[in-house]
Motif scaffolding. Sequence first.
Motif, PDB file in Angstrom:
ATOM      1  N   ALA A 121       6.559  -7.273   4.023  1.00  0.00           N
ATOM      2  CA  ALA A 121       6.915  -5.619   3.168  1.00  0.00           C
ATOM      3  C   ALA A 121       6.909  -5.568   2.362  1.00  0.00           C
ATOM      4  CB  ALA A 121       7.752  -5.377   3.552  1.00  0.00           C
ATOM      5  N   GLU A 122       7.091  -4.704   1.241  1.00  0.00           N
ATOM      6  CA  GLU A 122       7.501  -5.128  -0.126  1.00  0.00           C
ATOM      7  C   GLU A 122       8.955  -5.093  -0.520  1.00  0.00           C
ATOM      8  OE1 GLU A 122       7.921  -1.210  -3.762  1.00  0.00           O
ATOM      9  OE2 GLU A 122       7.637  -0.099  -2.374  1.00  0.00           O
ATOM     10  N   HIS A 123       9.745  -5.257   0.284  1.00  0.00           N
ATOM     11  CA  HIS A 123      11.251  -5.757   0.417  1.00  0.00           C
ATOM     12  C   HIS A 123      11.704  -6.802   0.901  1.00  0.00           C
ATOM     13  CE1 HIS A 123      12.030  -3.054  -3.239  1.00  0.00           C
ATOM     14  NE2 HIS A 123      11.626  -2.521  -2.069  1.00  0.00           N
ATOM     15  N   ALA A 124      11.033  -8.063   1.128  1.00  0.00           N
ATOM     16  CA  ALA A 124      10.435  -8.887   1.957  1.00  0.00           C
ATOM     17  C   ALA A 124      12.228  -8.731   3.136  1.00  0.00           C
ATOM     18  CB  ALA A 124      10.156 -10.308   2.151  1.00  0.00           C
ATOM     19  N   ALA A 125      11.638  -8.913   4.599  1.00  0.00           N
ATOM     20  CA  ALA A 125      13.041  -8.355   5.240  1.00  0.00           C
ATOM     21  C   ALA A 125      12.800  -9.346   6.622  1.00  0.00           C
ATOM     22  CB  ALA A 125      13.326  -7.151   5.426  1.00  0.00           C
ATOM     23  N   PRO A 126      12.505 -10.868   6.644  1.00  0.00           N
ATOM     24  CA  PRO A 126      12.283 -11.390   7.612  1.00  0.00           C
ATOM     25  C   PRO A 126      13.200 -11.477   8.581  1.00  0.00           C
ATOM     26  CG  PRO A 126      12.426 -13.238   5.828  1.00  0.00           C
ATOM     27  CD  PRO A 126      12.291 -11.788   5.043  1.00  0.00           C
ATOM     28  N   ALA A 163       3.877  -2.470  15.681  1.00  0.00           N
ATOM     29  CA  ALA A 163       5.004  -2.802  15.648  1.00  0.00           C
ATOM     30  C   ALA A 163       4.472  -3.759  14.138  1.00  0.00           C
ATOM     31  CB  ALA A 163       4.727  -4.647  16.583  1.00  0.00           C
ATOM     32  N   PHE A 164       3.357  -4.123  13.371  1.00  0.00           N
ATOM     33  CA  PHE A 164       2.989  -3.809  11.656  1.00  0.00           C
ATOM     34  C   PHE A 164       3.691  -3.501  11.223  1.00  0.00           C
ATOM     35  CE2 PHE A 164       0.687  -4.385   8.499  1.00  0.00           C
ATOM     36  CZ  PHE A 164       0.916  -5.119   7.946  1.00  0.00           C
ATOM     37  N   MET A 165       3.690  -1.953  11.560  1.00  0.00           N
ATOM     38  CA  MET A 165       3.988  -1.019  10.360  1.00  0.00           C
ATOM     39  C   MET A 165       5.625  -0.876  10.711  1.00  0.00           C
ATOM     40  SD  MET A 165       0.501   2.324  11.321  1.00  0.00           S
ATOM     41  CE  MET A 165       1.987   3.244   9.986  1.00  0.00           C
ATOM     42  N   GLY A 184      11.008  -3.279   5.831  1.00  0.00           N
ATOM     43  CA  GLY A 184      11.368  -3.600   4.456  1.00  0.00           C
ATOM     44  C   GLY A 184      11.148  -2.580   3.184  1.00  0.00           C
ATOM     45  N   ARG A 185      11.151  -1.781   3.600  1.00  0.00           N
ATOM     46  CA  ARG A 185      11.142  -0.099   2.927  1.00  0.00           C
ATOM     47  C   ARG A 185      10.031  -0.462   1.855  1.00  0.00           C
ATOM     48  NH1 ARG A 185      16.013  -3.033   2.187  1.00  0.00           N
ATOM     49  NH2 ARG A 185      15.540  -2.816  -0.635  1.00  0.00           N
ATOM     50  N   THR A 186       8.869  -0.406   2.286  1.00  0.00           N
ATOM     51  CA  THR A 186       7.856  -0.613   1.806  1.00  0.00           C
ATOM     52  C   THR A 186       7.569   1.206   1.730  1.00  0.00           C
ATOM     53  OG1 THR A 186       6.796  -2.061   3.340  1.00  0.00           O
ATOM     54  CG2 THR A 186       5.157  -0.692   1.866  1.00  0.00           C
ATOM     55  N   GLU A 187       7.083   1.546   0.499  1.00  0.00           N
ATOM     56  CA  GLU A 187       6.488   2.390  -0.181  1.00  0.00           C
ATOM     57  C   GLU A 187       4.769   2.431  -0.694  1.00  0.00           C
ATOM     58  OE1 GLU A 187       7.726   5.648  -0.405  1.00  0.00           O
ATOM     59  OE2 GLU A 187      10.082   4.847  -0.144  1.00  0.00           O
ATOM     60  N   ARG A 237       1.469  -8.353  -1.458  1.00  0.00           N
ATOM     61  CA  ARG A 237       1.398  -9.885  -2.032  1.00  0.00           C
ATOM     62  C   ARG A 237       1.261  -9.868  -3.664  1.00  0.00           C
ATOM     63  NH1 ARG A 237      -1.215 -15.764  -0.221  1.00  0.00           N
ATOM     64  NH2 ARG A 237      -2.986 -14.757  -1.518  1.00  0.00           N
ATOM     65  N   ARG A 238      -0.152  -8.772  -3.931  1.00  0.00           N
ATOM     66  CA  ARG A 238      -0.475  -8.639  -5.812  1.00  0.00           C
ATOM     67  C   ARG A 238       0.842  -7.938  -6.165  1.00  0.00           C
ATOM     68  NH1 ARG A 238      -5.408  -7.321  -3.358  1.00  0.00           N
ATOM     69  NH2 ARG A 238      -5.372  -5.294  -3.259  1.00  0.00           N
ATOM     70  N   LEU A 239       1.280  -6.943  -5.111  1.00  0.00           N
ATOM     71  CA  LEU A 239       2.616  -5.758  -6.021  1.00  0.00           C
ATOM     72  C   LEU A 239       3.457  -6.949  -5.991  1.00  0.00           C
ATOM     73  CD1 LEU A 239       3.627  -3.292  -6.214  1.00  0.00           C
ATOM     74  CD2 LEU A 239       4.036  -3.856  -3.998  1.00  0.00           C
ATOM     75  N   ARG A 240       3.874  -7.694  -5.430  1.00  0.00           N
ATOM     76  CA  ARG A 240       5.064  -8.821  -5.529  1.00  0.00           C
ATOM     77  C   ARG A 240       5.148  -9.725  -6.938  1.00  0.00           C
ATOM     78  NH1 ARG A 240       7.530 -11.712  -0.105  1.00  0.00           N
ATOM     79  NH2 ARG A 240       7.027  -9.164   0.283  1.00  0.00           N
TER      80      ARG A 240
END
Length: 320
Positions: A166-171, A239-241, A247-250, A312-315
Amino acid sequence: MPTSRTKTGRPARASAHHPKPKAKAKPVPKAMPKAKPKKAAERPAPKAVHPPAPKPIAAPVPATAKGGAKTGGGAMLPPAGLARPGAATAPGKPAGAGKPAGVGKPPGVGKPPGARPAAKKGGRKSPLSQRRGPNGELFQPGDLLLPTGPQGPDEIQYLLRGSVAAEHAAPEAGVSEIVTKKGPEAEGDRAELSRFAMGLAERFDSGTIEPLLPTRPVGRRNFAGVVERAKHRRREIGAFMRGLDLGRTESSHMDSHGEASLQSLMEWAARLENLAEADEPDNADYAQFHRGMDQLENTTEALIVDVELTLRRLRDRVKA
């Protein structure tokens, strides 16, 4: 003066060359008296405009007073909202027309008895917050994407893959989601789930992101087997979505390729949902159905990997 005469004794006619008598001079007309310039029309002096006399302001009516209020001179004024007796009204216009409705009326007058007061308008709510399940219960967070939470190792893997990518990793949020949905008895699995999430995080951060399509057992070669596979794959995509959602992915922060892959993934999930609810066809080749499901699973897995690579490119871009 002697005049010439003809032989007959008649006076001779005037010769053609005899000059004509001079025309009498016309009398010169008398000079007209010069017209006197007209004086500018005198405009009447503007009348002094006197401001209208201020109307007496009614004193506030005390709570116990009935009828009208008294002015300073003791004259009674009619209550607000009522026409004064003798006041002129426009022809064809009833008295009091043009005034806003309800002026001078106590609250509640004009409403049917027992009517409820108008409810205050609140803020806009998302339509998803009002969605309900088959039994009328409100959906809990995540139920639209993955009803009842992850229900097996394959769905757990996809949920953690989404929360890690996710954009903000949230494991940890992904692990807590799994434990919460399974119930208090799953609290003992938290440590193992955390280790699994950390392994997926290493794969995402520095490893090679490759497809992780689960191994499928041989299914039944009939329509029920096709429906079961369609439901299972639909839940894995959900589940993936759901992990991306934790992780608040935009999607607007992703590049065009990743955003298109995410959009295609959602469209495939909708098709799988429709397939799971379809009626059984007549004389169908179910072996062909299962080969189509194999191809569909590979296609959707490639889309999931595209989304992971995009995030990953975004991060990396944000870190730089």
